[in-house]
Design a protein around this motif. Sequence first.
Motif, PDB file in Angstrom:
ATOM      1  N   ASN A 200       0.817  -1.209   0.000  1.00  0.00           N
ATOM      2  CA  ASN A 200       0.000   0.000   0.000  1.00  0.00           C
ATOM      3  C   ASN A 200       0.853   1.262   0.000  1.00  0.00           C
ATOM      4  N   VAL A 201       1.982   1.224   0.737  1.00  0.00           N
ATOM      5  CA  VAL A 201       2.895   2.371   0.742  1.00  0.00           C
ATOM      6  C   VAL A 201       3.423   2.638  -0.664  1.00  0.00           C
ATOM      7  N   GLN A 202       3.728   1.567  -1.398  1.00  0.00           N
ATOM      8  CA  GLN A 202       4.252   1.738  -2.753  1.00  0.00           C
ATOM      9  C   GLN A 202       3.233   2.424  -3.661  1.00  0.00           C
ATOM     10  N   ILE A 203       1.946   2.128  -3.456  1.00  0.00           N
ATOM     11  CA  ILE A 203       0.911   2.813  -4.246  1.00  0.00           C
ATOM     12  C   ILE A 203       0.984   4.312  -3.978  1.00  0.00           C
ATOM     13  N   MET A 204       1.125   4.683  -2.696  1.00  0.00           N
ATOM     14  CA  MET A 204       1.202   6.103  -2.350  1.00  0.00           C
ATOM     15  C   MET A 204       2.462   6.745  -2.920  1.00  0.00           C
ATOM     16  N   LYS A 205       3.568   6.021  -2.895  1.00  0.00           N
ATOM     17  CA  LYS A 205       4.812   6.561  -3.448  1.00  0.00           C
ATOM     18  C   LYS A 205       4.704   6.778  -4.951  1.00  0.00           C
ATOM     19  N   ARG A 206       4.046   5.853  -5.631  1.00  0.00           N
ATOM     20  CA  ARG A 206       3.879   6.009  -7.075  1.00  0.00           C
ATOM     21  C   ARG A 206       3.011   7.216  -7.404  1.00  0.00           C
ATOM     22  N   ARG A 207       2.193   7.624  -6.456  1.00  0.00           N
ATOM     23  CA  ARG A 207       1.343   8.807  -6.645  1.00  0.00           C
ATOM     24  C   ARG A 207       2.030  10.085  -6.165  1.00  0.00           C
ATOM     25  N   GLY A 208       3.309   9.990  -5.790  1.00  0.00           N
ATOM     26  CA  GLY A 208       4.071  11.189  -5.467  1.00  0.00           C
ATOM     27  C   GLY A 208       4.412  11.388  -4.012  1.00  0.00           C
ATOM     28  N   ALA A 209       3.920  10.544  -3.109  1.00  0.00           N
ATOM     29  CA  ALA A 209       4.239  10.694  -1.688  1.00  0.00           C
ATOM     30  C   ALA A 209       5.641  10.166  -1.405  1.00  0.00           C
ATOM     31  N   THR A 210       6.252  10.674  -0.344  1.00  0.00           N
ATOM     32  CA  THR A 210       7.559  10.197   0.089  1.00  0.00           C
ATOM     33  C   THR A 210       7.459   9.731   1.537  1.00  0.00           C
ATOM     34  N   LEU A 211       8.347   8.813   1.927  1.00  0.00           N
ATOM     35  CA  LEU A 211       8.359   8.305   3.294  1.00  0.00           C
ATOM     36  C   LEU A 211       9.800   8.247   3.779  1.00  0.00           C
ATOM     37  N   ASP A 212      10.140   9.131   4.713  1.00  0.00           N
ATOM     38  CA  ASP A 212      11.497   9.199   5.251  1.00  0.00           C
ATOM     39  C   ASP A 212      11.620   8.517   6.612  1.00  0.00           C
ATOM     40  N   ARG A 213      10.582   8.617   7.425  1.00  0.00           N
ATOM     41  CA  ARG A 213      10.568   7.933   8.717  1.00  0.00           C
ATOM     42  C   ARG A 213       9.122   7.733   9.131  1.00  0.00           C
ATOM     43  N   LEU A 214       8.935   6.776  10.031  1.00  0.00           N
ATOM     44  CA  LEU A 214       7.592   6.360  10.377  1.00  0.00           C
ATOM     45  C   LEU A 214       7.502   6.229  11.893  1.00  0.00           C
ATOM     46  N   VAL A 215       6.360   6.605  12.453  1.00  0.00           N
ATOM     47  CA  VAL A 215       6.127   6.502  13.891  1.00  0.00           C
ATOM     48  C   VAL A 215       5.124   5.383  14.135  1.00  0.00           C
TER      49      VAL A 215
ATOM     50  N   CYS B 119      12.723   2.122   5.932  1.00  0.00           N
ATOM     51  CA  CYS B 119      12.849   3.408   6.599  1.00  0.00           C
ATOM     52  C   CYS B 119      12.832   3.179   8.107  1.00  0.00           C
ATOM     53  N   PRO B 120      13.462   4.074   8.885  1.00  0.00           N
ATOM     54  CA  PRO B 120      13.476   3.895  10.339  1.00  0.00           C
ATOM     55  C   PRO B 120      12.092   4.081  10.945  1.00  0.00           C
ATOM     56  N   ILE B 121      11.866   3.427  12.084  1.00  0.00           N
ATOM     57  CA  ILE B 121      10.599   3.517  12.801  1.00  0.00           C
ATOM     58  C   ILE B 121      10.870   4.065  14.202  1.00  0.00           C
ATOM     59  N   LEU B 122      10.090   5.075  14.590  1.00  0.00           N
ATOM     60  CA  LEU B 122      10.201   5.675  15.916  1.00  0.00           C
ATOM     61  C   LEU B 122       9.052   5.199  16.791  1.00  0.00           C
ATOM     62  N   THR B 123       9.301   5.102  18.086  1.00  0.00           N
ATOM     63  CA  THR B 123       8.235   4.838  19.047  1.00  0.00           C
ATOM     64  C   THR B 123       8.137   6.033  19.989  1.00  0.00           C
ATOM     65  N   THR B 124       6.923   6.319  20.455  1.00  0.00           N
ATOM     66  CA  THR B 124       6.692   7.487  21.300  1.00  0.00           C
ATOM     67  C   THR B 124       6.772   7.122  22.778  1.00  0.00           C
TER      68      THR B 124
END
Length: 522
Positions: free
Chosen positions: A402-417, A438-443
């Motif tokens: 699903n992320v790849q679909i968003m990237k193909r539509r122009g979105a970028t993903l540098d880090r994820l929470v 991509c790196p994953i952060l926890t709160t």
Amino acid sequence: MIVLPNALGLIHNYDTRMNPPDLLLAIDVGTGSVRAALVNATGRTEAFAAREHEQIVPRFGWSEQRPADWWHGAVESIRRVLAEVQDAPGRLAGVAACGQMHGTVLIDADGNLTLNEVSLWNDKRTRSLVDRFTQAYGAEAFLSLTANPPTVAWPAFKLQWIREHQAEAYARASTVFMPKDYINFRLTGERAIDLSEASCTYLLDVGASCWSPELAGVFGLEMGKLPPLRRPADVLGQVSKPAAAETGLREGTPVMVGAGDYPLTLLGSGVIEPGMGSDVTGTSTLITVMANEPVLDPVITNVQGVTGSWAAFTILDAGGDAMRWARRAFHENQYPYTQIVELAASAPAGAEALLFLPYLNGERLGNNVNARGQFVGLTGRHGLAHLHRAVMEGVAFASARNVQIMKRRGATLDRLVAAGGGAKTRLWLEIKASIYQCPILTTVDAECGVLGCAILAAVGAGLQPDVPSAVSHFVKYAEEIPPNEVWMERYAPMQGLFDDLCIAGAPFWQRFDRLSPETQAN
């Protein structure tokens, strides 16, 4: 100086000249309960309370609740937290609420409910209306206008159903609210909705940031029933005298417009800028990528964020539910999840070329809503450890697709929470970081929705200059989990194979449907 009765009726003297307000009240109208929290100026929760309420299921596919129960829950929870902190009413700088989205509340000109029970976000009674709409217009006809595909959750379809089946209640209504808007109305007497929540009604012209006469006409709805649009951090009004008497709050306390629980959970986890993303894994897995503009695709839903950016997201129905299924199917619920994770950790990355497609409940949007789960690549070498690892990896592969679909539509993903129950399983986070690349952060604070409310209240009350500054001040991260480079190399070709299997399996789903017990019974 203010002399106030607190929630227990005791008198406290609080001098606001010597002690400026330093507390914020967050209210969260959830599906299971109403929660209230007092948060201090540093972002720490000083008091927390919750009151559960009933979910009514009058028939299969329906889901309702009583707005009166939300208000009673809010009153009780507010009084409980005020009683826990000395001089709390006088120390309150502001109030902000969030809540479950899409619950359609109708009130008349006098502020009375025209329906005592309202349909919730998970109510499916509008399915025939959505099907009728899709057949007439197509799934993409209004995509550029609404930034969303049609679905049963949207209030536009709920209002159409009410107009057709509960005509008297619809005719008598003067304003449509979402759940948190009703709480705001009971607190202040003011009527409004935030742009963020309005963006998920299927009635907003997202380009012009106003209600769409065209869409209202399509659904046969009256524009005058739609509330004024405001920004989430705006001051909506002040706590009224009647509300103060019920809740124990100080009359005149500022109340912000607020937003839905989803955008405020993103806010409370610091996910507000393009390039950032969120993975919320509970029963389902909700993947969000922030972007400057909506990401237009029939399988992607968009909600406007609090700062004006757009949250593009997809939902995988079987996220944590896939692990729950494996626990039941393989161990009859006798193994604790910690033991299952230990088993999965003992298998190598990639589970020795074993893939699991986690579509146990089909897919939410798109053409494969009847997709099924499956293991592919099983050999005699595989055991329980491989199966459990493949389940965890399969959820990540499906989300990455699903992320790849968003990237193909122009979105970028540098880090994820990461948030939700899945954020507590480090192995799963390492797997996801390596598959998402991509790196994953926890709160630090798990109650991200409550923290998001506190951020809005702090900005609206003037304790913070703007939302980004408040996020920097309030949101703290526990750790960053980087991708494992060895795992990344192993997962990359498996992702391509996973994607191809999803496409190749589509022709078989209807044949499986014909073999299902439900179909044969008919």
